[in-house]
Design a protein around this motif. Structure first.
Motif, mmCIF file in Angstrom:
data_model
loop_
_atom_site.group_PDB
_atom_site.id
_atom_site.type_symbol
_atom_site.label_atom_id
_atom_site.label_comp_id
_atom_site.label_asym_id
_atom_site.label_seq_id
_atom_site.Cartn_x
_atom_site.Cartn_y
_atom_site.Cartn_z
ATOM 1 N N ARG A 118 0.757 -1.035 0.058
ATOM 2 C CA ARG A 118 0.141 -0.116 0.061
ATOM 3 C C ARG A 118 0.838 1.207 0.020
ATOM 4 N N SER A 176 -2.351 12.275 -6.292
ATOM 5 C CA SER A 176 -3.258 11.098 -7.307
ATOM 6 C C SER A 176 -2.936 9.590 -6.900
ATOM 7 N N LEU A 179 -5.078 8.915 -4.066
ATOM 8 C CA LEU A 179 -6.416 8.871 -4.413
ATOM 9 C C LEU A 179 -6.654 7.593 -5.039
ATOM 10 N N ALA A 180 -5.701 7.176 -6.128
ATOM 11 C CA ALA A 180 -6.005 5.762 -6.872
ATOM 12 C C ALA A 180 -5.857 4.607 -5.686
ATOM 13 N N ARG A 181 -5.185 4.834 -4.690
ATOM 14 C CA ARG A 181 -5.147 3.634 -3.727
ATOM 15 C C ARG A 181 -6.414 3.483 -2.942
ATOM 16 N N GLU A 182 -7.326 4.249 -2.867
ATOM 17 C CA GLU A 182 -8.757 4.283 -2.391
ATOM 18 C C GLU A 182 -9.544 3.135 -2.977
ATOM 19 N N THR A 183 -9.149 3.236 -4.427
ATOM 20 C CA THR A 183 -9.840 1.964 -5.237
ATOM 21 C C THR A 183 -9.094 0.934 -5.547
ATOM 22 N N SER A 184 -7.861 1.068 -5.609
ATOM 23 C CA SER A 184 -6.927 -0.141 -6.133
ATOM 24 C C SER A 184 -6.600 -0.986 -4.843
ATOM 25 N N GLY A 185 -6.272 -0.343 -3.616
ATOM 26 C CA GLY A 185 -5.690 -0.719 -2.528
ATOM 27 C C GLY A 185 -4.205 -0.955 -2.662
#
Length: 396
Positions: A118, A176, A179-185
């Motif tokens: 993560r 960015s 933010l992307a980690r919120e979806t992909s983990g």
């Protein structure tokens, strides 16, 4: 502002000099907690960058205020164990070593993704992590030179554009990726290059280039002094005035305000005679007189201020941009408020024990001598650090 966008985000910063610490500082202004890992003997070289004021570097006050300083010698395994303990909880790792150096600490791109899936890793380097010159040394001046950004004037730049734009590109990329980690983990490995930033910053000169081999160093473009309507002039009182009447309506408005219709056709002329004629006109009035004329007629023109004059200016004060006492604000308002910026400069290694107690409590049982033997917490005096800077021992 009761909360900030990056509240709860933990950043571990291994970077040094300007771009990395500026990235960390801006993330801190946005609410992130930043733990700065510094080499124990002399810390980030920016701490010793002149000029000094009240026993500390003025540049360090701007860049390092509001972060926590932990002294670790990452050449030692014990110190690297502390770093890995930090990364177990961290959201972001910033580093500015030469490409490949981080892998020596057991944190290659592959191992970082496997060990800390993560974690957002942001590697800031001069030339990027790939390409034929990626291992080459450099500084802002050389990145701008290689990017073609200096050709329009052929002169020394007044602002380290590659360093500064590179830092803000890194802030954007990190935000960015979070933010992307919120979806992909999963985290992202960011390759932020100062050379890349300089190339992008040069876009107006690229657009103005013929692209047919006719370019030359010192061949000014429309935005770097080629036209009389867009350049800096000496005034009658010895100051300088920046005129930006690029659009025809502004140039015509200036000529009408001066009752000089003979100048209308000179707006985009490149010959020396046209430039000299307009320059002579500007020497007939003081900088304040030119300022009043431009503002009364809604024309783009401003007095060239010194940095201290600019920081004390009415607009900077209204916009809460003061940088006194080491405060470096974030350059944007969020919900019409500027994020609060700390002005507290930590001493080298000031937070080492507190951070160890929080993230690596097993190490707190060691004696001070044992900690220092493990490369944790040793400090250099300010006098020693300044001496090393003067001796040229703090360079790349």
């Amino acid at each position: 502002m009761s909360s900030k966008p990056l509240d709860g985000i933990l950043v571990v910063d291994l970077s040094r000099y300007l771009p990395g610490p500026l990235t960390a500082k801006m993330l801190a202004n946005l609410g992130a907690r930043v733990i700065k890992v510094e080499e124990p003997e002399f810390g980030d070289p920016v701490r010793s960058a002149p000029p000094m004021e009240r026993g500390a570097s003025r540049l360090a006050r701007l860049l390092l205020s509001g972060v926590e300083s932990v002294a670790l010698d990452l050449k030692r395994e014990e110190a690297r164990e502390v770093l890995r303990a930090l990364l177990e909880t961290a959201d972001v790792l910033l580093e500015s070593f030469r490409p490949g150096k981080l892998a020596e600490f057991g944190l290659s791109e592959t191992s970082a993704k496997e060990g800390f899936p993560r974690l957002v890793v942001c590697s800031i380097s001069g030339w990027g992590s790939s390409g034929p010159v990626s291992a080459r040394t450099g500084h802002d001046l050389t990145y701008q030179a290689a990017a073609g950004a200096l050709a329009a004037t052929g002169e020394m730049p007044n602002v380290p554009v590659a360093d500064l734009l590179g830092a803000f590109a890194a802030v954007s990329a990190v935000s960015s990726a979070l933010l992307a980690r919120e979806t992909s983990g999963r985290g992202t490995f960011i390759d932020a290059s100062l050379f890349d930033a300089a190339v992008i910053a040069n876009l107006t000169n690229v657009a103005a280039s013929t692209g047919e081999g006719g370019d030359e160093v010192g061949g000014r473009t429309g935005l770097t002094g080629a036209y009389p309507c867009y350049r800096i002039y000496d005034t009658g009182d010895g100051r300088r005035f920046a005129l930006a009447a690029l659009e025809p309506r502004f140039w015509k408005g200036l000529c009408q305000a001066l009752d000089r219709r003979d100048l209308v056709g000179l707006q985009y002329r490149r010959d020396a005679e046209s430039h000299a004629l307009v320059a002579e006109v500007f020497r007939t009035r003081s900088a304040e007189e030119w300022s009043r004329l431009c503002h009364e007629h809604d024309l783009p023109g401003e007095i060239v201020l010194t940095p201290s004059e600019a920081s004390r200016g009415e607009q900077a004060g209204f916009r809460d941009l003061a940088t006194e006492e080491g405060r470096l604000p974030f350059p944007a308002l969020l919900d019409r408020q500027r994020p609060e910026a700390s002005a507290s400069l930590p001493a080298l290694g000031e937070h080492t024990r507190a951070v160890l107690e929080e993230f690596a409590p097993q190490t707190t049982q060691l004696s001070r001598r044992a900690l220092r033997a493990a490369g944790i917490g040793r400090r250099l005096t300010l006098r020693q650090a300044v001496g090393r800077w003067a001796a040229g021992r703090l360079g790349h």
